[in-house]
Design an enzyme around this catalytic site. Structure first.
Site, short mmCIF file in Angstrom:
data_model
loop_
_atom_site.label_atom_id
_atom_site.label_comp_id
_atom_site.label_asym_id
_atom_site.label_seq_id
_atom_site.Cartn_x
_atom_site.Cartn_y
_atom_site.Cartn_z
CE LYS A 183 -1.84 3.04 1.93
NZ LYS A 183 -1.55 4.43 1.53
CD GLU A 258 12.83 0.64 9.89
OE1 GLU A 258 13.34 1.50 10.63
OE2 GLU A 258 13.32 -0.47 9.71
CB CYS A 292 13.41 8.80 8.17
SG CYS A 292 14.47 7.62 7.34
CD GLU A 390 10.14 13.20 11.07
OE1 GLU A 390 8.97 12.83 11.24
OE2 GLU A 390 11.01 12.48 10.56
P1 NAD Z 1 2.48 8.74 7.14
O1 NAD Z 1 2.58 8.07 8.47
O2 NAD Z 1 1.53 9.87 7.02
O3 NAD Z 1 2.08 7.72 6.01
C1 NAD Z 1 2.85 6.56 5.72
C2 NAD Z 1 1.97 5.50 5.12
O4 NAD Z 1 1.02 5.08 6.09
C3 NAD Z 1 1.16 5.97 3.92
O5 NAD Z 1 1.10 4.93 2.97
C4 NAD Z 1 -0.21 6.23 4.51
O6 NAD Z 1 -1.26 6.10 3.58
C5 NAD Z 1 -0.29 5.13 5.55
N1 NAD Z 1 -1.24 5.38 6.63
C6 NAD Z 1 -1.63 6.57 7.15
N2 NAD Z 1 -2.54 6.38 8.13
C7 NAD Z 1 -2.72 5.05 8.25
C8 NAD Z 1 -3.52 4.23 9.08
N3 NAD Z 1 -4.33 4.75 10.01
N4 NAD Z 1 -3.45 2.89 8.93
C9 NAD Z 1 -2.63 2.34 8.02
N5 NAD Z 1 -1.84 3.06 7.18
C10 NAD Z 1 -1.88 4.41 7.30
O7 NAD Z 1 3.97 9.17 6.79
P2 NAD Z 1 4.44 10.05 5.55
O8 NAD Z 1 4.04 11.46 5.83
O9 NAD Z 1 4.03 9.37 4.30
O10 NAD Z 1 6.03 9.89 5.64
C11 NAD Z 1 6.85 10.72 6.38
C12 NAD Z 1 7.24 10.08 7.69
O11 NAD Z 1 7.88 8.83 7.45
C13 NAD Z 1 8.24 10.89 8.49
O12 NAD Z 1 7.87 10.88 9.84
C14 NAD Z 1 9.55 10.13 8.29
O13 NAD Z 1 10.52 10.30 9.31
C15 NAD Z 1 9.06 8.73 8.23
N6 NAD Z 1 10.05 7.89 7.58
C16 NAD Z 1 10.75 7.01 8.36
C17 NAD Z 1 11.73 6.22 7.80
C18 NAD Z 1 12.52 5.26 8.64
O14 NAD Z 1 13.13 4.36 8.08
N7 NAD Z 1 12.53 5.39 9.95
C19 NAD Z 1 12.00 6.31 6.41
C20 NAD Z 1 11.26 7.22 5.66
C21 NAD Z 1 10.28 7.99 6.25
#
Ligand code: NAD
Length: 498
Positions: A183, A258, A292, A390
């Protein structure tokens, strides 16, 4: 600025379920914006619970009846290597699509495409070389680990480097023998559409890979709560991670998370300052700061603080912000207007929390689109929001320290614990500081350069569990212990007394 639309761009994206491209059963769709004009350029099928049900059924059938989980590692590895070759062969095309969809500078998107290929090559090598433990109790028992794939894995990914992060989950999940449902993030679903073609051409059987586009709260949640999906690998925000954790709890699912970061880069006075400045600039402003592991809090020993601030800000002010498709561009456009507004909000907040040295909003001449100038705030204290939260954009804070203890306190003063970067020529200090800093990963005298064998993951609010190398394969596998007796076993004879 006009967006340079890649040739052959689709205007519609569908799900890929059981080897077929399909629309949502409800017919629902969502729009995807081009991050320069912020105009919709694509309509994607919006998956809901019934579409996830369909995808899970296909993945489940491929797992129970198909050849994938039972293939010998060499067979699966050959297919994974083919996937790597196919990805590498279209790295330019991939980079073009990724840049158009995310606003990442093209040169960096190209690097991410190549890394995606490497992720597949790496896990192909790993499963061929893999061995499992055996334990002998001489004359009595031979005990061994029988490894088997867990089942249908749900993979939920963010928008910052979509294709690469998808590969970081797809490669080990498939290598371990799981079947999957991906997804992708709703802001950036474009490049994920390429997987179906790549996997089919590489010989992945139908149903092994399934893709459901859609919103997190709908398609993502349906995956997290589905009874036939025992594993969820998630990358995204810490708050979303918390929601997923609670939604998955009733079914006791395996979770790998992550999450977010606010990583410190600690510069001691004995550091190679030229290298530290180059590296800490790249560490926070590459990938538009949407990284991240960004070293977004730089802590600098006071004796070199003024010099560092002056030199750092001067360089930040010269970073080339502009058209993501131009190879000279160093910072492109943020992914989405909502995210851009959030980053600009932090910058406004920062004006009262620190001394603005560079940037501070939109770059002149780039009023349209999600452009943000590389922004540097100095003299930022540990209570400041821009120090603790962040931001996930091109914004960095600079903070002085006097002693190693103070540097450690500042480094550990946030709820995140993903990465830390240490700059010192004193090896003893480098190691001891590394051991005390609250971070899942530490780089000494470097920005984030990955060795795929090492653990990847954060502590505190930055994650749960670690991936990387065999740890990734462990997440997608059951390690069943099989105990074999080699002779008579002492057995108290219950019920045998007269
Ligand atoms: P997000 O949490 O908004 O979304 C990530 C994914 O989760 C998307 O596909 C979204 O549709 C899905 N999602 C959202 N709500 C959900 C729910 N209730 N149930 C299931 N899935 C759901 O994150 P983002 O804004 O897309 O990405 C940025 C974030 O990701 C930042 O906080 C960044 O630090 C983090 N990130 C972490 C790493 C790591 O390896 N630690 C790597 C890249 C990004």
């Amino acid at each position: 600025m006009e967006s340079r639309r890649p040739d052959g761009l689709p205007d519609r994206l569908r799900h890929y379920i059981g080897g077929e491209l399909v629309d949502s059963l409800s017919g629902a769709t969502f729009e995807v914006l081009d991050p320069i004009t912020n105009q919709p350029y694509l309509t994607a099928a919006a998956g809901r619970a019934e579409d996830v049900d369909r995808a899970v059924a296909a993945a489940r059938a491929a797992f129970t009846d198909g050849p994938w989980p039972g293939m010998v590692p060499r067979q699966r590895a050959a297919i994974l290597t083919k996937i790597a070759d196919l990805v590498a062969a279209q790295d330019q095309r991939l980079a073009e699509l990724e840049t158009y969809d995310t606003g990442l500078p093209i040169t960096q998107a190209l690097g991410q495409a190549q890394r995606a290929a490497e992720n597949f090559r790496f896990f192909a090598d790993l499963i061929v070389a893999q061995s499992d433990d055996t334990f002998q109790v001489p004359g009595r028992q031979l005990n061994y680990v029988h490894r088997k794939p867990v089942g249908v894995a749900g993979l939920i990914t963010p928008w910052n480097t979509p294709f690469m992060l998808e590969s970081w989950k797809l490669a080990p999940a498939l290598a371990a023998g799981c079947t999957v449902i991906l997804k992708p993030a709703e802001f950036t679903p474009l490049s994920a559409g390429l997987w179906a073609e790549i996997f089919t051409e590489a010989g992945v059987p139908h149903g092994v890979f399934n893709l459901v586009n859609g919103l997190g709260e709908e398609a993502g949640d349906a995956l997290v709560t589905h009874p036939d999906v025992p594993l969820i690998s998630f990358t995204g925000e810490s708050a979303t991670g918390q929601t997923i954790f609670s939604r998955a709890a009733p079914r006791l699912k395996g979770l790998s998370m992550e999450l977010g970061g606010k990583s410190p880069a600690v510069v001691f006075a004995d550091a190679d300052l030229d290298a530290a400045i180059d590296s800490t600039l790249f560490g926070v402003f590459s990938l538009n700061g949407e990284r991240c592991t960004a070293g977004s809090r730089i802590l600098i020993e006071r004796t070199v603080y003024d010099e560092f601030c002056t030199r750092y800000a001067e360089r930040a002010g010269k970073i080339i912000v502009g058209d993501p498709t131009d190879p000279a561009t160093e910072v492109g456009t943020l992914v989405h207007p909502e995210h851009c507004a959030k980053v600009l909000g932090f910058i406004e907040q920062g004006r009262s929390e620190g001394r603005l040295l560079a940037g501070g909003g939109r770059p002149p001449g780039l009023e349209q689109g999600n452009f943000v100038a590389p922004t540097v705030f100095a003299d930022v204290g540990p209570e400041a929001k821009i120090f603790t939260e962040e931001i996930f954009g091109p914004v960095v804070t600079l903070t002085p320290f006097d002693t190693e203890e103070e540097a450690l306190t500042l480094a550990n003063a946030v709820r995140y614990g993903l990465a830390a970067y240490l700059w010192t020529r004193d090896l003893e200090r480098g190691h001891t500081f590394a051991h005390r800093v609250e971070a899942g990963m530490v780089w000494l005298n470097s920005h984030n350069v990955r060795d795929l064998r090492t653990p990847f993951g954060g502590i505190k609010a930055s994650g749960l569990g670690q991936e990387g190398g065999y740890r990734s394969l462990d997440f997608y596998s059951h390690q069943q212990a099989v105990h074999v007796s080699l002779g008579p076993v002492h057995t108290p004879r219950f019920g045998a007394r007269s």
